[in-house]
Design a protein around this motif. Structure first.
Motif, PDB file in Angstrom:
ATOM      1  N   ALA A  27     -18.173  67.646  35.869  1.00 56.22           N
ATOM      2  CA  ALA A  27     -17.562  67.610  37.247  1.00 56.22           C
ATOM      3  C   ALA A  27     -16.118  67.645  37.511  1.00 56.22           C
ATOM      4  CB  ALA A  27     -18.459  66.647  38.159  1.00 56.22           C
ATOM      5  N   ARG A  52     -19.156  59.760  39.026  1.00 59.11           N
ATOM      6  CA  ARG A  52     -20.534  59.238  39.188  1.00 59.11           C
ATOM      7  C   ARG A  52     -21.387  60.713  38.923  1.00 59.11           C
ATOM      8  NH1 ARG A  52     -17.643  56.347  42.897  1.00 59.11           N
ATOM      9  NH2 ARG A  52     -18.035  57.860  44.590  1.00 59.11           N
ATOM     10  N   GLU A  53     -20.968  61.852  39.732  1.00 56.21           N
ATOM     11  CA  GLU A  53     -21.669  62.788  39.742  1.00 56.21           C
ATOM     12  C   GLU A  53     -21.766  63.562  38.310  1.00 56.21           C
ATOM     13  OE1 GLU A  53     -21.767  67.180  42.177  1.00 56.21           O
ATOM     14  OE2 GLU A  53     -19.535  66.202  41.860  1.00 56.21           O
ATOM     15  N   ARG A  56     -24.364  61.278  36.606  1.00 62.22           N
ATOM     16  CA  ARG A  56     -25.728  61.750  37.198  1.00 62.22           C
ATOM     17  C   ARG A  56     -26.368  62.894  36.735  1.00 62.22           C
ATOM     18  NH1 ARG A  56     -24.578  60.818  41.967  1.00 62.22           N
ATOM     19  NH2 ARG A  56     -23.980  62.997  42.593  1.00 62.22           N
ATOM     20  N   ALA A  69     -21.579  70.699  37.429  1.00 62.74           N
ATOM     21  CA  ALA A  69     -21.425  70.552  38.985  1.00 62.74           C
ATOM     22  C   ALA A  69     -20.829  71.664  39.749  1.00 62.74           C
ATOM     23  CB  ALA A  69     -20.914  69.197  39.215  1.00 62.74           C
ATOM     24  N   SER A  71     -18.971  71.745  42.021  1.00 60.59           N
ATOM     25  CA  SER A  71     -17.510  71.597  42.176  1.00 60.59           C
ATOM     26  C   SER A  71     -16.711  71.914  41.101  1.00 60.59           C
ATOM     27  CB  SER A  71     -17.385  69.928  42.180  1.00 60.59           C
ATOM     28  OG  SER A  71     -17.307  69.169  41.046  1.00 60.59           O
ATOM     29  N   ALA A  91     -27.494  64.019  46.551  1.00 58.02           N
ATOM     30  CA  ALA A  91     -26.294  63.134  46.346  1.00 58.02           C
ATOM     31  C   ALA A  91     -26.465  61.852  46.580  1.00 58.02           C
ATOM     32  CB  ALA A  91     -25.032  63.524  47.086  1.00 58.02           C
ATOM     33  N   ARG A  98     -26.945  68.787  46.166  1.00 56.10           N
ATOM     34  CA  ARG A  98     -25.732  69.216  45.523  1.00 56.10           C
ATOM     35  C   ARG A  98     -26.109  70.271  44.199  1.00 56.10           C
ATOM     36  NH1 ARG A  98     -21.070  64.810  44.964  1.00 56.10           N
ATOM     37  NH2 ARG A  98     -21.266  64.136  47.191  1.00 56.10           N
TER      38      ARG A  98
END
Length: 108
Positions: A27, A52-53, A56, A69, A71, A91, A98
């Motif tokens: 991410a 965190r993303e 995950r 991700a 992003s 999320a 997401r």
């Protein structure tokens, strides 16, 4: 990364009889970094939404798989690698689902 991980996994399985799967979640975004610890053995700590993303989505990745991700795709564009869209993730921050992509392992 995927190519090297697959080769290493095959070699360790053959030579050592153990299986090691490597996966990653990627991410992008602002994070904070700093040293924490007692001075004898300081460690670098990273915090922020992208951390965190990435954690995950990495937990969802299978061995030798890289998940990306949205992003990161938005930041670099989707033409840089072959990506397979996956079902959106919820999320943790309540901002809604997401998008997540699987990076094609390519040849090797």
């Amino acid at each position: 990364l995927q190519h090297v991980a697959r080769r290493l996994r095959r070699r360790w399985r053959t030579q050592l009889g153990c299986d090691l799967g490597v996966s990653a979640g990627l991410a992008v975004g602002p994070v904070a970094a700093g040293l924490v610890g007692d001075g004898r053995a300081p460690e670098i700590a990273l915090v922020g939404g992208p951390i965190r993303e990435a954690r995950r989505i990495q937990r969802l990745a299978r061995p030798d798989e890289i998940l990306v991700a949205a992003s990161l795709v938005e930041a670099v564009g989707d033409g840089i690698a072959e990506l397979e869209p996956l079902p959106p993730l919820r999320a943790d921050d309540g901002s809604g689902p997401r998008s997540v992509y699987r990076l094609s392992p390519g040849k090797g």
